[in-house]
Write an enzyme that holds these catalytic residues in place. Structure first.
Site, short mmCIF file in Angstrom:
data_model
loop_
_atom_site.label_atom_id
_atom_site.label_comp_id
_atom_site.label_asym_id
_atom_site.label_seq_id
_atom_site.Cartn_x
_atom_site.Cartn_y
_atom_site.Cartn_z
N HIS A 7 0.82 -1.21 0.00
CA HIS A 7 0.00 0.00 0.00
C HIS A 7 0.85 1.25 0.00
CE1 HIS A 7 0.58 -0.69 4.42
NE2 HIS A 7 0.66 0.62 4.46
N HIS A 79 4.00 7.00 4.07
CA HIS A 79 4.94 5.89 3.87
C HIS A 79 4.47 4.99 2.73
CE1 HIS A 79 2.09 3.94 6.80
NE2 HIS A 79 2.32 2.86 6.06
N GLU A 130 7.75 0.86 5.09
CA GLU A 130 7.27 -0.21 5.97
C GLU A 130 7.48 -1.54 5.24
OE1 GLU A 130 3.01 -0.11 6.69
OE2 GLU A 130 3.16 -1.49 8.39
#
Lengths: 134, 134
Positions: A7, A79, A130
């Site tokens: 994502h 992020h 991440e």
């Protein structure tokens, strides 16, 4: 090592207004709001054919988004998340390459119930990365 | 309206150093450098299973990245690109919804040889959005 882009996370001050932009202006498929008190955020998921956008709004007093939104009052990309097969093997590779893993280096359970790590933006082209175990 | 996430573009000062991070530290598939003088950038493509990351470095005197990299000397996410089936229909919908299209509103031929438009970050959660016709 890295696999799919899981994502892109966009931090916003007003989740409903941001969801309306994606639903009404961009014509995307937008979820209901999902409060995630353990992570200090409320989330709305935008489903695209190949990946997701996650809209994040601060939740509670000590949200990790507070400082970001002070600097970026219009919101912005917070992020990006890449999938890895084995989060511990990924961490060990990164540390061996000299990259900095945030926190104490141990994976935490992320917003999708899977182990995650965050990597230092200065080591990754100025972007907060991440890693999420598949 | 929006379809696939075509790419996430990350602006950097040093393309080779950024490519090394993705190739060696993150273990991704990284292309050779592709100069795009018409767009004022040099590009390296990172192929993920479901989408692409594009690393962008300024090329020439009047690169659209110069100001961004002054503000973000470590680099950072410059824009995200969504695919649309029909760029003119997309533009007309956006304008009807009150969103601002950058430039004169006419699509230009983008870095992949397809018509593209850029949308005003203030209307899209603080993120610069590119639309590319599929």
């Amino acid at each position: 090592m890295i696999g799919r882009l899981n994502h892109v996370a966009i931090a916003v001050k007003n989740l409903e207004a941001a969801a309306a932009v994606y639903r009404e202006t961009l014509g995307a498929e937008v979820s209901d709001t999902v409060p995630q008190p353990d992570h200090g955020v409320s989330t709305i998921f935008i489903t695209l054919p190949n990946t997701k956008i996650e809209l994040l709004e601060p939740l509670g007093e000590s949200s990790p988004l507070a400082k970001f939104l002070e600097k970026n009052p219009d919101g912005g990309i917070h992020h990006i998340c890449y999938e890895v097969d084995d989060i511990l093997a990924a961490r060990d590779r990164l540390v061996a390459k000299g990259a900095r893993v945030l926190g104490n280096g141990d994976p935490k359970i992320g917003a999708h119930g899977k182990p995650v790590l965050f990597l230092h933006p200065k080591d990754f082209c100025g972007t907060l990365v991440e890693l999420e175990q598949r």
